[in-house]
Design an enzyme around this catalytic site. Structure first.
Site, mmCIF file in Angstrom:
data_model
loop_
_atom_site.group_PDB
_atom_site.id
_atom_site.type_symbol
_atom_site.label_atom_id
_atom_site.label_comp_id
_atom_site.label_asym_id
_atom_site.label_seq_id
_atom_site.Cartn_x
_atom_site.Cartn_y
_atom_site.Cartn_z
ATOM 1 N N HIS A 55 -8.999 -33.774 -24.940
ATOM 2 C CA HIS A 55 -9.076 -32.313 -24.996
ATOM 3 C C HIS A 55 -7.924 -31.711 -25.789
ATOM 4 O O HIS A 55 -8.106 -30.734 -26.507
ATOM 5 C CB HIS A 55 -9.076 -31.744 -23.572
ATOM 6 C CG HIS A 55 -9.283 -30.270 -23.523
ATOM 7 N ND1 HIS A 55 -10.532 -29.678 -23.570
ATOM 8 C CD2 HIS A 55 -8.394 -29.244 -23.445
ATOM 9 C CE1 HIS A 55 -10.398 -28.367 -23.516
ATOM 10 N NE2 HIS A 55 -9.115 -28.078 -23.429
ATOM 11 N N LYS A 100 -11.331 -16.474 -31.296
ATOM 12 C CA LYS A 100 -11.448 -17.907 -31.062
ATOM 13 C C LYS A 100 -12.431 -18.142 -29.928
ATOM 14 O O LYS A 100 -12.550 -17.312 -29.025
ATOM 15 C CB LYS A 100 -10.086 -18.502 -30.688
ATOM 16 C CG LYS A 100 -10.061 -20.030 -30.596
ATOM 17 C CD LYS A 100 -8.685 -20.514 -30.182
ATOM 18 C CE LYS A 100 -8.594 -22.026 -30.139
ATOM 19 N NZ LYS A 100 -7.285 -22.484 -29.649
ATOM 20 N N SER A 103 -13.883 -24.013 -24.784
ATOM 21 C CA SER A 103 -14.758 -24.480 -23.706
ATOM 22 C C SER A 103 -14.006 -24.594 -22.388
ATOM 23 O O SER A 103 -12.806 -24.841 -22.361
ATOM 24 C CB SER A 103 -15.330 -25.853 -24.067
ATOM 25 O OG SER A 103 -14.283 -26.812 -24.138
ATOM 26 N N HIS A 104 -14.743 -24.398 -21.299
ATOM 27 C CA HIS A 104 -14.240 -24.701 -19.953
ATOM 28 C C HIS A 104 -15.397 -25.317 -19.179
ATOM 29 O O HIS A 104 -15.754 -24.873 -18.086
ATOM 30 C CB HIS A 104 -13.705 -23.441 -19.277
ATOM 31 C CG HIS A 104 -12.335 -23.630 -18.702
ATOM 32 N ND1 HIS A 104 -11.980 -23.253 -17.435
ATOM 33 C CD2 HIS A 104 -11.214 -24.201 -19.221
ATOM 34 C CE1 HIS A 104 -10.707 -23.554 -17.207
ATOM 35 N NE2 HIS A 104 -10.229 -24.132 -18.276
ATOM 36 N N ASP A 278 1.094 -19.467 -25.194
ATOM 37 C CA ASP A 278 0.550 -19.350 -23.845
ATOM 38 C C ASP A 278 0.549 -20.721 -23.185
ATOM 39 O O ASP A 278 0.616 -21.743 -23.865
ATOM 40 C CB ASP A 278 -0.867 -18.776 -23.881
ATOM 41 C CG ASP A 278 -1.897 -19.813 -24.275
ATOM 42 O OD1 ASP A 278 -1.807 -20.308 -25.413
ATOM 43 O OD2 ASP A 278 -2.779 -20.133 -23.460
ATOM 44 N N GLU A 322 -1.566 -26.782 -14.751
ATOM 45 C CA GLU A 322 -2.204 -25.814 -15.643
ATOM 46 C C GLU A 322 -2.429 -24.493 -14.914
ATOM 47 O O GLU A 322 -3.409 -23.784 -15.160
ATOM 48 C CB GLU A 322 -3.509 -26.397 -16.192
ATOM 49 C CG GLU A 322 -3.252 -27.584 -17.114
ATOM 50 C CD GLU A 322 -4.514 -28.288 -17.599
ATOM 51 O OE1 GLU A 322 -5.622 -27.765 -17.372
ATOM 52 O OE2 GLU A 322 -4.385 -29.365 -18.199
ATOM 53 N N SER A 323 -1.499 -24.149 -14.017
ATOM 54 C CA SER A 323 -1.559 -22.846 -13.356
ATOM 55 C C SER A 323 -1.688 -21.753 -14.414
ATOM 56 O O SER A 323 -1.079 -21.825 -15.484
ATOM 57 C CB SER A 323 -0.293 -22.607 -12.528
ATOM 58 O OG SER A 323 -0.246 -23.478 -11.424
ATOM 59 N N GLY A 547 -10.932 -23.357 -33.411
ATOM 60 C CA GLY A 547 -11.989 -23.559 -32.426
ATOM 61 C C GLY A 547 -11.620 -24.628 -31.438
ATOM 62 O O GLY A 547 -10.446 -24.797 -31.084
#
EC number: 6.3.5.3
Length: 749
Positions: A55, A100, A103-104, A278, A322-323, A547
């Protein structure tokens, strides 16, 4: 337990380490040892494992993604391209637009609400990190069969998560897609897009430069949620037992994110940061290594200063967490106090956790003991690169030979009528208002067009009416039949959707959703789709700005259809000149633009009526797509058309029904001489649109089409309270509306 420091690691070279459990291959672990000249510490192993995951590192896709740069069309509008948090294009009048799509997918299957909500939150922060104010979101979604019990579990949660998070942020949700297909059972696709606006001078990049500058972590406290979340979770195949990774899904707080957005924009206005990133996938591991890697020096971080929600977290867990709702900024020492003041004003926790150094290493300490000492580029940008074997699947020829042309067709007008109703009422073609009604589409007051329009459109300048339009499209059925053409058809449809509203397409973002890269057949699909998309972007002059790649979307040996989702962004000089899709006035003349051929492979008709997938998808003619786009934009700008709707899934009849229902007016259609009424209504030939032309503009419009060489066939008129195909059937709008609007509420309540 002894803290695994750098010194301890050098002294205990043979200590066993859980590299396999963290998703690393043995040769990858050996390479980490070679880079460091020793075994990694536990913290270093955690960082490499998440940053070298599929990922985060794109290790199976990099060799193919390079084409997007190598074949990039010359485009003066592109301000920031691939490699940053999001691409940026010049919208004119000093404005820049960033967008942009990401995916999740896997998190949304395991925990639908939080998986989808944090997908929205993550993409919004990517846009924010570029220096822009987020102005709109979109959500391309794919679910399993609409009547499957697990779809009833997943879809309502996903929709609630998207709506709950986006609505709380005050961001309009202006479009997207919802597609149902059994291939997505157990692997729903939850893609999220965000658009942001800024002035050219406000663009920010993710880099840590200037020795002595401070590293400030601000936003939410770090917790145990999302440890190894998208970074590891999205880098493996689900097994047949279903979801078992709930702790790896992040938990979102949209109110915290709203404060973070406003705080960050104020920090930008006062020019307080030299670099910003971020915290999304891979958390602090990603933010620190990427900032240091893109900067001019090294970085030293005191990890024990990170504000925690759970005091029991180990250093490795803090680095992997990944809070959500967290950002990392690089700030000059003289500006730190003001930065912290603004954070306090917005009730945002902010902590100096380190500083930029004049070295070349990323060094992380825990209560004074060094636990990380790595070259940051090796973590962030120099992960493994695989040239996975790929081969055209043995079944591809048989699939393409199974032509939809052989399927039984309606023999009478009455049968044609029945099949039109069935297609219109099918879950994929029916109204999605049950879903979109849960989203706030008009908050902020700048939404000009929103779903079900061909593209979403927002105004970005009140004085001039300058606006941007965005559409997302992707047809996994087409791409399964022919991955190269399928990717180009996704691009072409999205491009057409933007042009249909009167906006000029400028650039694309994409989310490439595929099965396991360890399957040579899946890898062939990926290679072909990527090649098709790169060639298509070159032909249309729309560069890829960035992307996401989402692999391992499969359960056991069963992969999803290859699903490249393509987002096209366009600019319109004055949103007041936009073209809607509604047939709003009786007497408007209906013109079909483009050529209709017998193209039914992968069509909605073949799926709904015969549950069939086979043959070839519609042919792609990108020169024709470009010409059609130019005609639609010119006609919109010069007031020659009152409405336009692109033709895609379901063909001409689906487009006409949607435009009639949107405008509350019927239409009378005439089948051109020598044309099969069935092909006329259901063909999905690409490069087509239906437009409503005022009688006063007919000559000017047809002269323009003729001069440019675009076929324009008069096929009907807006009239009455039915959709009538002369000589075949008539369907009252009331009956069509009932069929079109009842499907999703009946399925999902």
């Amino acid at each position: 337990m002894t803290l695994d420091t750098v010194k301890h690691a050098a002294e205990t070279p043979d200590a066993p380490q859980p590299w396999a459990e963290l998703g690393l291959k043995q040769d990858e672990y050996e390479r980490i040892r070679a880079i460091l000249g020793r075994r990694p510490t536990g913290a270093e192993l955690a960082m490499y494992s998440v940053m070298w995951s599929e990922h985060c590192s794109y290790k199976s896709s990099k060799v193919h993604l390079r084409q997007f740069g190598e074949k990039a069309p010359a485009n003066d509008a592109l301000l920031v391209g691939i490699g940053e948090n999001a691409g940026v294009v010049d919208a004119g009048q000093g404005y820049a637009v960033t967008f942009k799509v990401e995916s999740h997918n896997h998190p949304s299957y395991i925990e639908p609400y939080q998986g989808a909500a944090t997908g929205v939150g993550g993409i919004v922060r990517d846009i924010l990190a570029m220096g822009a104010r987020p102005v709109a979101v979109m959500d391309p979604l794919r679910f399993g069969a609409a009547d499957h019990p697990d779809t009833k579990r997943v879809l309502p949660g996903v929709v609630s998560g998207i709506g709950g998070y986006g609505n709380c942020l005050g961001l309009p949700n202006i479009g997207g897609e919802v597609v149902f297909d059994p291939c997505y059972q157990g692997n729903p696709l939850v893609n999220a897009l965000c658009v942001g606006v800024m002035k050219h001078e406000d663009i920010h990049l993710a880099k840590a430069s200037g020795a002595g500058n401070k590293v400030i972590l601000y936003g939410a406290r770090t917790g145990g949620d999302g440890i190894g979340g998208v970074s590891v979770l999205a880098s493996e195949t689900f097994d047949s037992t279903g979801p078992a990774k709930r702790p790896a899904v992040q938990v979102g707080d949209p109110f915290q994110e709203k404060l973070l957005i406003e705080c960050t924009l104020e920090v930008f206005r006062e020019n307080l940061v030299t670099g910003i990133q971020d915290l999304g996938g891979a958390g602090l591991s990603c933010a620190t290594s990427e900032l240091a890697s893109a900067g001019s020096g090294g970085m030293r971080v005191e990890l024990d200063t990170v504000p925690l929600r759970d005091a029991s977290l180990s250093p490795e867990e803090i680095l992997m967490s990944e809070s959500q709702e967290r950002m990392c900024a690089i700030v000059e020492p003289g500006k730190v106090d003001r930065f912290l003041e603004i954070c306090e004003k917005w009730d945002v926790i902010a902590t100096v956790i380190g500083e930029v150094t004049d070295g070349e290493r990323l060094e992380i300490f825990w209560h004074g003991e060094q636990i990380v000492d790595v070259p940051p580029r090796t973590v962030a940008h120099e992960g493994p690169v695989y040239e996975r074997p790929y081969a055209r699947p043995e079944w591809q020829d048989a699939l393409q030979a199974d032509d939809a042309a052989k399927l039984p067709r309606p023999a009478t007008g009455e049968e044609l009528r029945e099949q039109v109703l069935k297609v219109v009422a099918s879950p994929n073609q029916a109204s999605k208002s049950w879903i979109t009604g849960q989203y706030d589409r008009f908050v902020q007051g700048n939404t000009v067009l929103a779903q079900p329009e061909d593209s979403g459109m927002v105004r970005i300048d009140e004085e001039t009416g300058l606006g941007v339009a965005v559409a997302t499209d992707g047809n996994g059925r087409y791409t399964k039949l022919d991955p190269y053409a399928g990717a180009q058809l996704a691009l072409a449809e999205s491009y057409r959707n933007v042009a249909a509203t009167g906006a000029r397409p400028l650039a694309i973002s994409n989310c490439l959703n595929f099965g396991s890269p360890e399957d040579p057949g899946v890898m062939w699909q990926f290679a072909e789709a990527t090649r098709g998309l790169a060639d298509g972007c070159l032909a249309l002059g729309t560069p890829v700005t960035g992307g996401n790649v989402s692999l391992y979307n499969q359960t056991g040996d069963t992969a999803i259809h290859p699903t490249p989702v393509v987002a096209v962004l366009g600019v319109i000089d004055d949103v007041n000149r936009r073209t809607p899709m509604a047939f709003a006035e009786e007497g408007q003349l209906l013109y079909l633009l483009g050529d209709t051929r017998e193209e039914l492979g992968g069509s909605a008709w073949s799926q709904v009526i015969h549950d069939h997938l086979g043959g070839l998808p519609p042919a792609v003619d990108l020169d024709r797509e470009k010409l059609l786009g130019e005609i639609l934009i010119s006609a919109s700008r010069d007031g020659m058309i009152d409405a336009a709707h692109d033709l895609s899934d379901g063909g001409l009849i689906q487009a006409v029904v949607e435009s009639c229902l949107r405008g509350g007016n019927g239409a009378r259609l005439v089948v051109p001489d020598g044309t099969d009424p069935f092909v006329f209504l259901f063909s999905e030939s690409a490069g087509r649109a239906v437009v409503a032309v005022p009688r006063s503009e007919e000559l000017r419009f047809t002269d323009m089409c003729g001069a440019r060489g675009l076929p324009a066939t008069r096929v009907g008129v807006v009239d009455g309270e039915s959709v009538e195909v002369q000589g075949q059937f008539s369907l009252p709008l009331e009956e069509l509306r009932a069929a079109y609007e009842a499907t999703l509420p009946a399925l999902f309540g």
